[in-house]
Motif scaffolding. Structure first.
Motif, PDB file in Angstrom:
ATOM      1  N   GLU A 132      28.907 -17.199  66.114  1.00  0.00           N
ATOM      2  CA  GLU A 132      29.660 -16.876  66.947  1.00  0.00           C
ATOM      3  C   GLU A 132      30.859 -18.028  67.032  1.00  0.00           C
ATOM      4  O   GLU A 132      31.990 -17.723  67.056  1.00  0.00           O
ATOM      5  CB  GLU A 132      28.798 -16.659  68.304  1.00  0.00           C
ATOM      6  CG  GLU A 132      28.241 -15.258  68.295  1.00  0.00           C
ATOM      7  CD  GLU A 132      27.235 -15.270  69.356  1.00  0.00           C
ATOM      8  OE1 GLU A 132      26.754 -14.129  69.806  1.00  0.00           O
ATOM      9  OE2 GLU A 132      26.834 -16.366  70.230  1.00  0.00           O
ATOM     10  N   LYS A 133      30.393 -19.075  67.216  1.00  0.00           N
ATOM     11  CA  LYS A 133      31.260 -20.281  67.256  1.00  0.00           C
ATOM     12  C   LYS A 133      32.096 -20.254  65.927  1.00  0.00           C
ATOM     13  O   LYS A 133      33.544 -20.401  66.123  1.00  0.00           O
ATOM     14  CB  LYS A 133      30.693 -21.552  67.156  1.00  0.00           C
ATOM     15  CG  LYS A 133      29.911 -21.899  68.702  1.00  0.00           C
ATOM     16  CD  LYS A 133      29.310 -23.285  68.838  1.00  0.00           C
ATOM     17  CE  LYS A 133      28.762 -23.591  70.129  1.00  0.00           C
ATOM     18  NZ  LYS A 133      28.110 -24.694  69.824  1.00  0.00           N
ATOM     19  N   ASP A 134      31.652 -20.010  64.837  1.00  0.00           N
ATOM     20  CA  ASP A 134      32.392 -19.974  63.742  1.00  0.00           C
ATOM     21  C   ASP A 134      33.547 -18.987  63.806  1.00  0.00           C
ATOM     22  O   ASP A 134      34.738 -18.979  63.514  1.00  0.00           O
ATOM     23  CB  ASP A 134      31.639 -19.609  62.497  1.00  0.00           C
ATOM     24  CG  ASP A 134      32.141 -19.759  61.022  1.00  0.00           C
ATOM     25  OD1 ASP A 134      32.670 -20.717  60.579  1.00  0.00           O
ATOM     26  OD2 ASP A 134      32.693 -18.799  60.636  1.00  0.00           O
ATOM     27  N   LEU A 135      33.181 -17.669  64.342  1.00  0.00           N
ATOM     28  CA  LEU A 135      34.257 -16.607  64.454  1.00  0.00           C
ATOM     29  C   LEU A 135      35.262 -17.226  65.329  1.00  0.00           C
ATOM     30  O   LEU A 135      36.368 -16.722  65.040  1.00  0.00           O
ATOM     31  CB  LEU A 135      33.549 -15.304  64.943  1.00  0.00           C
ATOM     32  CG  LEU A 135      34.436 -14.156  64.921  1.00  0.00           C
ATOM     33  CD1 LEU A 135      35.413 -14.048  63.689  1.00  0.00           C
ATOM     34  CD2 LEU A 135      33.742 -13.005  65.408  1.00  0.00           C
ATOM     35  N   ILE A 136      34.928 -17.557  66.330  1.00  0.00           N
ATOM     36  CA  ILE A 136      36.159 -18.153  67.414  1.00  0.00           C
ATOM     37  C   ILE A 136      37.051 -19.228  66.867  1.00  0.00           C
ATOM     38  O   ILE A 136      38.199 -19.042  66.879  1.00  0.00           O
ATOM     39  CB  ILE A 136      35.336 -18.541  68.761  1.00  0.00           C
ATOM     40  CG1 ILE A 136      34.443 -17.612  69.401  1.00  0.00           C
ATOM     41  CG2 ILE A 136      36.353 -19.194  69.762  1.00  0.00           C
ATOM     42  CD1 ILE A 136      35.084 -16.409  70.005  1.00  0.00           C
ATOM     43  N   SER A 193      36.089 -27.590  70.982  1.00  0.00           N
ATOM     44  CA  SER A 193      36.387 -28.709  70.130  1.00  0.00           C
ATOM     45  C   SER A 193      35.892 -28.840  68.873  1.00  0.00           C
ATOM     46  O   SER A 193      34.675 -28.533  68.649  1.00  0.00           O
ATOM     47  CB  SER A 193      36.362 -30.171  70.783  1.00  0.00           C
ATOM     48  OG  SER A 193      34.961 -30.393  70.943  1.00  0.00           O
ATOM     49  N   PHE A 194      36.503 -28.804  67.907  1.00  0.00           N
ATOM     50  CA  PHE A 194      35.948 -28.603  66.277  1.00  0.00           C
ATOM     51  C   PHE A 194      35.436 -29.943  66.033  1.00  0.00           C
ATOM     52  O   PHE A 194      36.006 -30.910  66.089  1.00  0.00           O
ATOM     53  CB  PHE A 194      37.161 -28.393  65.404  1.00  0.00           C
ATOM     54  CG  PHE A 194      36.629 -27.627  64.146  1.00  0.00           C
ATOM     55  CD1 PHE A 194      36.174 -26.506  63.974  1.00  0.00           C
ATOM     56  CD2 PHE A 194      36.610 -28.434  62.993  1.00  0.00           C
ATOM     57  CE1 PHE A 194      35.579 -26.338  62.869  1.00  0.00           C
ATOM     58  CE2 PHE A 194      36.379 -28.146  61.816  1.00  0.00           C
ATOM     59  CZ  PHE A 194      35.663 -26.969  61.538  1.00  0.00           C
ATOM     60  N   PRO A 195      34.012 -29.714  65.488  1.00  0.00           N
ATOM     61  CA  PRO A 195      33.548 -31.238  65.120  1.00  0.00           C
ATOM     62  C   PRO A 195      34.199 -31.907  63.839  1.00  0.00           C
ATOM     63  O   PRO A 195      34.453 -31.318  63.066  1.00  0.00           O
ATOM     64  CB  PRO A 195      32.258 -30.781  64.649  1.00  0.00           C
ATOM     65  CG  PRO A 195      32.211 -29.397  64.646  1.00  0.00           C
ATOM     66  CD  PRO A 195      33.172 -28.708  65.255  1.00  0.00           C
ATOM     67  N   LEU A 196      34.413 -33.121  64.311  1.00  0.00           N
ATOM     68  CA  LEU A 196      35.086 -34.058  63.189  1.00  0.00           C
ATOM     69  C   LEU A 196      34.379 -34.611  62.115  1.00  0.00           C
ATOM     70  O   LEU A 196      34.523 -34.874  61.279  1.00  0.00           O
ATOM     71  CB  LEU A 196      35.930 -35.301  64.040  1.00  0.00           C
ATOM     72  CG  LEU A 196      37.058 -34.766  64.841  1.00  0.00           C
ATOM     73  CD1 LEU A 196      37.723 -35.944  65.439  1.00  0.00           C
ATOM     74  CD2 LEU A 196      38.068 -33.860  64.014  1.00  0.00           C
ATOM     75  N   SER A 197      32.866 -34.905  62.860  1.00  0.00           N
ATOM     76  CA  SER A 197      31.931 -35.526  61.782  1.00  0.00           C
ATOM     77  C   SER A 197      31.236 -34.387  60.850  1.00  0.00           C
ATOM     78  O   SER A 197      31.007 -33.360  61.095  1.00  0.00           O
ATOM     79  CB  SER A 197      30.898 -36.347  62.433  1.00  0.00           C
ATOM     80  OG  SER A 197      29.792 -35.523  62.722  1.00  0.00           O
ATOM     81  N   ALA A 198      31.231 -34.809  59.624  1.00  0.00           N
ATOM     82  CA  ALA A 198      30.402 -33.954  58.668  1.00  0.00           C
ATOM     83  C   ALA A 198      29.026 -33.632  58.815  1.00  0.00           C
ATOM     84  O   ALA A 198      28.685 -32.294  58.860  1.00  0.00           O
ATOM     85  CB  ALA A 198      30.471 -34.702  57.206  1.00  0.00           C
ATOM     86  N   PRO A 243      33.565 -25.523  57.739  1.00  0.00           N
ATOM     87  CA  PRO A 243      34.675 -25.950  56.893  1.00  0.00           C
ATOM     88  C   PRO A 243      34.949 -27.512  57.363  1.00  0.00           C
ATOM     89  O   PRO A 243      34.828 -27.914  58.375  1.00  0.00           O
ATOM     90  CB  PRO A 243      35.812 -25.390  57.035  1.00  0.00           C
ATOM     91  CG  PRO A 243      35.566 -24.106  57.628  1.00  0.00           C
ATOM     92  CD  PRO A 243      34.043 -24.256  58.440  1.00  0.00           C
ATOM     93  N   GLN A 244      35.557 -28.254  56.679  1.00  0.00           N
ATOM     94  CA  GLN A 244      36.105 -29.684  56.760  1.00  0.00           C
ATOM     95  C   GLN A 244      37.214 -29.800  58.116  1.00  0.00           C
ATOM     96  O   GLN A 244      36.873 -30.468  58.683  1.00  0.00           O
ATOM     97  CB  GLN A 244      37.168 -30.015  55.756  1.00  0.00           C
ATOM     98  CG  GLN A 244      36.221 -30.424  54.460  1.00  0.00           C
ATOM     99  CD  GLN A 244      36.148 -31.900  54.333  1.00  0.00           C
ATOM    100  OE1 GLN A 244      37.014 -32.693  54.498  1.00  0.00           O
ATOM    101  NE2 GLN A 244      35.030 -32.352  53.654  1.00  0.00           N
ATOM    102  N   SER A 245      38.062 -28.561  58.146  1.00  0.00           N
ATOM    103  CA  SER A 245      39.143 -28.626  59.199  1.00  0.00           C
ATOM    104  C   SER A 245      39.384 -27.256  59.532  1.00  0.00           C
ATOM    105  O   SER A 245      38.847 -26.362  58.708  1.00  0.00           O
ATOM    106  CB  SER A 245      40.404 -29.531  58.759  1.00  0.00           C
ATOM    107  OG  SER A 245      41.184 -28.607  58.073  1.00  0.00           O
ATOM    108  N   LEU A 246      40.124 -27.132  60.692  1.00  0.00           N
ATOM    109  CA  LEU A 246      40.371 -25.891  61.209  1.00  0.00           C
ATOM    110  C   LEU A 246      41.453 -24.977  60.018  1.00  0.00           C
ATOM    111  O   LEU A 246      41.597 -23.688  59.970  1.00  0.00           O
ATOM    112  CB  LEU A 246      41.164 -25.833  62.434  1.00  0.00           C
ATOM    113  CG  LEU A 246      40.338 -25.830  63.573  1.00  0.00           C
ATOM    114  CD1 LEU A 246      40.851 -26.307  65.011  1.00  0.00           C
ATOM    115  CD2 LEU A 246      39.097 -24.785  63.855  1.00  0.00           C
ATOM    116  N   ALA A 247      42.177 -25.895  59.194  1.00  0.00           N
ATOM    117  CA  ALA A 247      42.980 -25.314  58.613  1.00  0.00           C
ATOM    118  C   ALA A 247      42.499 -24.742  57.124  1.00  0.00           C
ATOM    119  O   ALA A 247      42.814 -23.680  56.720  1.00  0.00           O
ATOM    120  CB  ALA A 247      44.108 -26.363  58.158  1.00  0.00           C
TER     121      ALA A 247
END
Ligand code: MN3
Ligand code: FE
Length: 306
Positions: A53-57, A117-122, A129-133
């Motif tokens: 669900e978080k992934d889709l948002i 907030s999108f997690p920054l650490s691997a 994915p690595q980043s939102l982009a």
């Protein structure tokens, strides 16, 4: 280039011009503040979401937040053309347009800061994915990284009717009229149905109102251009059609990511809604082919419901 007169000291503003009506409406309705939206329930909802669900948002928000940034950054060349043509009333409306796009960027960016907030650490990201982009697929990239900035920046070199038509078709008809509308609608419906993220829903409710004025302006602009240059209909039609597959691709790409789509979303609903938007706008623009400026004004005014 010198100027020979001012509108306000020769004939005054034409307040019955459609863009002035939009401007009046924007001054009343476009003044909501993203900072005033309460995200406290959203934060509680977020904590209950599964990783899918978080992934889709995140996916949806990554498309929106970058899309809003793109339209904020790319609108200026169009405003400049309108100003250079001395269309004061249209430019006055466009000042609210760009302000609203900035607020939409502000709004989604706030949602990311305060709720998701999108997690920054691997390690925390795990399989994300690595980043939102990285949620931006080739179709999305074609429209937002290439076609949109290209069509708008072309106006800096030449502001021909054809170039203005390509800019407005890309910006107002495809990015706003098809993609943003479909996204807001679907996003809003899914959250409403599950009674989730009320702050996000509230913002999207305001966004949709702003966006309907933007699209109404785009229809007015394109109709005005087609009424004056009917031979450019071909430019409009072929540009609409050339972008459609990429726009629909953005929608299907989102679904292709999931085996079971979170929140009960159904791909067909989105595709149908997107196609409906496209056909509706296309049919609406076709009416300008046989119309004069007065009729275009009347039609636009009627749709505004004022
Ligand atoms: Mn917007
Ligand atoms: Fe917009």
């Amino acid at each position: 280039m010198f100027r020979s007169s001012f509108t306000t000291t020769s004939k005054n503003l034409n307040r019955s011009l459609f863009p002035m009506r939009l401007y009046e409406k924007a001054k009343r309705l476009g003044v909501w503040d993203p900072a005033a939206i309460d995200f406290s329930q959203d934060q509680m909802d977020w904590a209950t979401f599964t990783s899918q669900e978080k992934d889709l948002i995140w996916l949806l928000v990554s498309l929106f937040v970058a899309g809003e940034e793109a339209v904020t950054l790319d609108l200026l060349p169009l405003i400049q053309v309108i100003a250079q043509e001395g269309r004061l009333e249209e430019e006055m409306y466009l000042t609210t347009f760009i302000f609203e796009e900035a607020k939409h960027t502000d709004f989604f960016s706030r949602f990311l800061e305060e709720v998701a907030s999108f997690p920054l650490s691997a390690v925390e990201r795990d399989h994300l994915p690595q980043s939102l982009a990285d949620y931006h697929t080739a179709n999305y990239r074609y429209i937002f990284y290439e076609a949109l900035p290209q069509a708008l920046q072309a106006l800096r070199r030449e502001a021909t009717p054809a170039a203005q038509i390509r800019a407005s078709v890309t910006y107002n008809m495809i990015v706003e009229g098809l993609l943003a509308e479909t996204g807001y609608h679907a996003f809003f419906t899914m959250l409403e149905r599950n009674n989730l993220l009320p702050g996000l829903r509230k913002g999207i409710y305001y966004l949709k109102q702003d966006e309907s004025r933007h699209i109404a302006y785009g229809i007015y602009l394109l109709s005005r251009l087609i009424a004056e240059y009917p031979e450019e209909w071909q430019t409009l039609e072929s540009h609409m059609n050339s972008l459609l597959p990429y726009a629909l691709g953005v929608v299907s790409d989102a679904f292709a990511r999931y085996e079971v789509v979170p929140f009960g979303l159904v791909e067909e609903d989105f595709i149908n809604y997107a196609m409906e938007q496209f056909s509706k706008r296309f049919a609406r623009l076709e009416r300008a082919r046989q119309a004069n400026l007065d009729e275009i004004q009347q039609l636009a005014q009627m749709e505004l419901g004022e």
